[in-house]
Design an enzyme around this catalytic site. Structure first.
Site, mmCIF file in Angstrom:
data_model
loop_
_atom_site.group_PDB
_atom_site.id
_atom_site.type_symbol
_atom_site.label_atom_id
_atom_site.label_comp_id
_atom_site.label_asym_id
_atom_site.label_seq_id
_atom_site.Cartn_x
_atom_site.Cartn_y
_atom_site.Cartn_z
ATOM 1 N N GLU A 249 40.852 -52.975 -32.824
ATOM 2 C CA GLU A 249 40.725 -54.392 -32.455
ATOM 3 C C GLU A 249 39.786 -54.441 -31.259
ATOM 4 O O GLU A 249 40.165 -54.062 -30.150
ATOM 5 C CB GLU A 249 42.096 -54.978 -32.092
ATOM 6 C CG GLU A 249 43.079 -55.011 -33.247
ATOM 7 C CD GLU A 249 42.760 -56.068 -34.300
ATOM 8 O OE1 GLU A 249 41.852 -56.888 -34.065
ATOM 9 O OE2 GLU A 249 43.415 -56.061 -35.356
ATOM 10 N N GLU A 379 29.406 -60.450 -24.570
ATOM 11 C CA GLU A 379 30.791 -60.893 -24.378
ATOM 12 C C GLU A 379 31.040 -60.994 -22.874
ATOM 13 O O GLU A 379 31.207 -59.980 -22.198
ATOM 14 C CB GLU A 379 31.741 -59.864 -25.003
ATOM 15 C CG GLU A 379 33.191 -60.245 -24.875
ATOM 16 C CD GLU A 379 34.144 -59.133 -25.301
ATOM 17 O OE1 GLU A 379 33.849 -57.946 -25.069
ATOM 18 O OE2 GLU A 379 35.192 -59.462 -25.847
HETATM 19 P P1 NAD Z 1 38.053 -50.622 -22.643
HETATM 20 O O1 NAD Z 1 37.447 -50.260 -23.960
HETATM 21 O O2 NAD Z 1 37.283 -50.374 -21.422
HETATM 22 O O3 NAD Z 1 39.445 -49.869 -22.445
HETATM 23 C C1 NAD Z 1 40.487 -49.992 -23.384
HETATM 24 C C2 NAD Z 1 41.379 -48.765 -23.284
HETATM 25 O O4 NAD Z 1 40.682 -47.616 -23.757
HETATM 26 C C3 NAD Z 1 41.857 -48.423 -21.864
HETATM 27 O O5 NAD Z 1 43.217 -48.038 -21.939
HETATM 28 C C4 NAD Z 1 40.961 -47.245 -21.512
HETATM 29 O O6 NAD Z 1 41.520 -46.405 -20.521
HETATM 30 C C5 NAD Z 1 40.866 -46.538 -22.839
HETATM 31 N N1 NAD Z 1 39.736 -45.613 -23.000
HETATM 32 C C6 NAD Z 1 38.564 -45.587 -22.309
HETATM 33 N N2 NAD Z 1 37.767 -44.598 -22.800
HETATM 34 C C7 NAD Z 1 38.448 -44.016 -23.819
HETATM 35 C C8 NAD Z 1 38.154 -42.965 -24.740
HETATM 36 N N3 NAD Z 1 36.991 -42.308 -24.720
HETATM 37 N N4 NAD Z 1 39.076 -42.640 -25.664
HETATM 38 C C9 NAD Z 1 40.248 -43.304 -25.738
HETATM 39 N N5 NAD Z 1 40.592 -44.306 -24.891
HETATM 40 C C10 NAD Z 1 39.702 -44.666 -23.950
HETATM 41 O O7 NAD Z 1 38.471 -52.168 -22.784
HETATM 42 P P2 NAD Z 1 39.076 -53.108 -21.643
HETATM 43 O O8 NAD Z 1 37.974 -53.412 -20.693
HETATM 44 O O9 NAD Z 1 40.355 -52.541 -21.172
HETATM 45 O O10 NAD Z 1 39.430 -54.421 -22.482
HETATM 46 C C11 NAD Z 1 38.542 -55.471 -22.683
HETATM 47 C C12 NAD Z 1 37.960 -55.370 -24.089
HETATM 48 O O11 NAD Z 1 39.022 -55.376 -25.039
HETATM 49 C C13 NAD Z 1 37.108 -56.573 -24.443
HETATM 50 O O12 NAD Z 1 35.954 -56.125 -25.121
HETATM 51 C C14 NAD Z 1 37.987 -57.370 -25.394
HETATM 52 O O13 NAD Z 1 37.297 -58.183 -26.287
HETATM 53 C C15 NAD Z 1 38.737 -56.287 -26.079
HETATM 54 N N6 NAD Z 1 39.981 -56.801 -26.658
HETATM 55 C C16 NAD Z 1 40.053 -56.948 -28.017
HETATM 56 C C17 NAD Z 1 41.194 -57.487 -28.600
HETATM 57 C C18 NAD Z 1 41.293 -57.689 -30.086
HETATM 58 O O14 NAD Z 1 42.399 -57.911 -30.588
HETATM 59 N N7 NAD Z 1 40.203 -57.623 -30.816
HETATM 60 C C19 NAD Z 1 42.262 -57.850 -27.783
HETATM 61 C C20 NAD Z 1 42.160 -57.685 -26.403
HETATM 62 C C21 NAD Z 1 41.007 -57.144 -25.853
#
Ligand code: NAD
Length: 476
Positions: A249, A379
């Site tokens: 997601e 975004e």
């Molecule tokens: P992010 O991708 O920076 O981090 C998300 C998670 O991934 C964190 O827990 C982070 O520590 C972890 N992570 C980072 N690098 C990783 C790796 N290499 N392997 C595995 N895990 C790793 O996202 P964010 O800034 O926390 O959240 C915002 C983003 O999330 C926005 O783009 C938003 O649109 C998206 N989002 C999507 C939905 C949906 O349902 N489509 C819902 C909420 C947020």
């Protein structure tokens, strides 16, 4: 470091692990300390995956009704601790307790509601063929150990969306929350360790390296990831090594099209809500508005009026309608996109100003934006909404679809005409005269770079299972 700051440990195999206060989580509105937590390691991930692996057969072997009852007990535990967890979310994430009914109490309401709804779901055996003495029955069996990675915007609600369908269907879980907002998930896991058997729900803290170790773990059978598209790509790559099924997601850049002649003053409140829920830090929030050139100024002014009357403040203050950005990189990104839009000719009609000493910005309404501006193309994920003029509806549809993302979209106007435009939009969800609504029984997922697979409903539940078919020929 003051000893009054509460410490939140990891939960592995039903035990609280990691007493060292390695990280201090700060309130994004005023920089005060909320709590401390340990920094998880690859070894913690290995322990958690082993615990989940060991617990999984026993959990899956429970009678279905017993697992359903334990999922209901999760909902009851959320309910019993709702105010404590909502306050912790407000402190670490920033969203107000109320925010007009869509703050952290609403987030807890969602945790309870989704837990109850998922408890009531089931995937009974299905006869898919029965002819000529041949019968095939499809059973849905748990995948095994689920790795869950969550973001910082709706930390506990998204955690619940991962946890409940996984355990309802007989899987066990290792969750890694965002390092920006780990505390509510850690506290919830401690609460749920009183409800669920040991090893069924484990939480390990840490950043990208710990997350990468978890998603690449050879003993993980399914990955569910909510976060940015950039990280989602890495998760998919690492899961490919062990051919592990992923639900992703990811990001969104949701367009809203306001049809020509629509009653824009009446619609301004709905468009404002859809854009600024959780200060715009919502994957499925409106990120750009296309409005007919004749209606642009009236809509921009109506939304600016609402923005001017929106109180941005600390989330525990009863009259705060909007909280801060959750973290400094996100705050700086939104500020930079707003400034760049203004430098390129956008009109800042309201907002965009620093509020308080922390990371809060007042909601920005940007009129006269153009499709080539970064605030329209990227975004922004924060409290700044661009309005773009269009001449005819074909142009509006083309601009709306001109994006790498395809999470949600909305059309505002007469329902019949809106339904026709909705048909032409490429998105996982298209709303008519509303936006950012979700329901536990309605599938939700993104197209294009917004993700793979869906959550919620029967399809969402099935994503935590494999089909196992029993094919039987009746002896002649
Ligand atoms: P992010 O991708 O920076 O981090 C998300 C998670 O991934 C964190 O827990 C982070 O520590 C972890 N992570 C980072 N690098 C990783 C790796 N290499 N392997 C595995 N895990 C790793 O996202 P964010 O800034 O926390 O959240 C915002 C983003 O999330 C926005 O783009 C938003 O649109 C998206 N989002 C999507 C939905 C949906 O349902 N489509 C819902 C909420 C947020």
């Amino acid at each position: 470091m003051s000893s009054e700051i509460p410490h939140y440990s990891m939960v592995i195999d039903g035990e609280l692990v990691g007493q060292g206060p390695d990280n201090v989580i700060l309130d994004p509105f005023d920089n005060t300390s909320v709590g401390t937590c340990p920094e998880g390691t690859a070894q913690d991930v290995d322990r958690a995956v082993s615990a989940a692996r060991a617990a999984q057969p026993g959990w899956a072997a429970l009678p279905d009704e017993e697992r359903a009852a334990l999922c209901r007990a999760v909902a009851q535990a959320f309910e019993a601790h709702a105010e404590e967890l909502a306050t912790l979310i407000t402190r670490e994430q920033g969203k107000p307790l109320d925010a007009g009914g869509f703050g952290s109490r609403f987030e807890l309401g969602g945790c309870i509601g989704w837990s109850m709804a998922t408890s009531a779901q089931s995937l009974p055996d299905r006869t898919v063929l029965d002819e000529g003495g041949v019968r095939a029955v499809e059973k849905r069996v748990p995948k095994g150990v689920v790795a869950s990675i969550t973001p910082w915007n709706w930390p506990l609600l998204i955690g619940t969306w991962h946890l409940l369908p996984a355990i309802r269907t007989g899987n066990t879980v290792v969750m890694k929350p965002s390092p920006f907002t780990p505390l509510s998930t850690l506290r919830a896991a401690a609460i749920l360790s009183e409800v669920l058997p040991k090893g069924v729900f484990n939480v390990v803290t840490g950043g990208g390296e710990v997350g990468a170790h978890l998603t690449a773990h050879p003993d993980v059978d399914k990955v569910i990831f909510t976060g940015s598209t950039a990280t989602g790509k890495k998760v998919m790559q690492s899961a490919a090594e062990s051919v592990t099924h992923c639900t992703l997601e990811l990001g969104g850049n949701d367009p809203a099209i306001v049809l020509p002649g629509a009653p824009v003053e009446a619609m301004a409140a709905g468009l404002f809500f859809g854009s600024f829920i959780n200060a715009g830090q919502t994957c499925g929030a409106i990120k750009r508005i296309y409005v007919h050139e004749a209606d642009h100024d009236a809509l921009a002014e109506a939304m600016a009026n609402i923005a001017r009357g929106t109180k941005v403040g600390h989330g525990t203050e009863a009259d705060s309608a909007m909280g801060p950005l959750q973290n400094a990189p996100q705050r700086n990104k939104v500020k930079a996109l707003t400034d760049a839009a203004v430098a390129s000719g956008a009109k800042l009609l309201a907002g965009g100003e620093q509020v308080g000493q922390g990371l809060a910005l007042s909601p920005a309404i940007l009129g006269d934006c153009t499709q080539d501006m970064d605030i329209v193309r990227l975004e922004q994920f924060g409290p700044a909404i661009p309005l773009v003029r269009y001449g005819d509806i074909d142009e509006a549809v083309a601009m709306a679809n001109d994006s790498e993302y395809g999470l949600c979209a909305s059309v505002w106007g007469a329902p019949d005409q809106a339904a026709q435009v909705a048909e032409r939009l490429v998105a996982g969800t298209v709303y008519i005269n509303t936006h950012a609504e979700l329901h536990p029984m309605v599938p939700f997922g993104g197209r294009k770079a917004s993700g793979i697979g869906v959550q919620f409903g029967e399809e969402g539940l099935k994503a935590f299972t494999d089909a196992k078919v029993v094919y039987e020929r009746t002896p002649a």
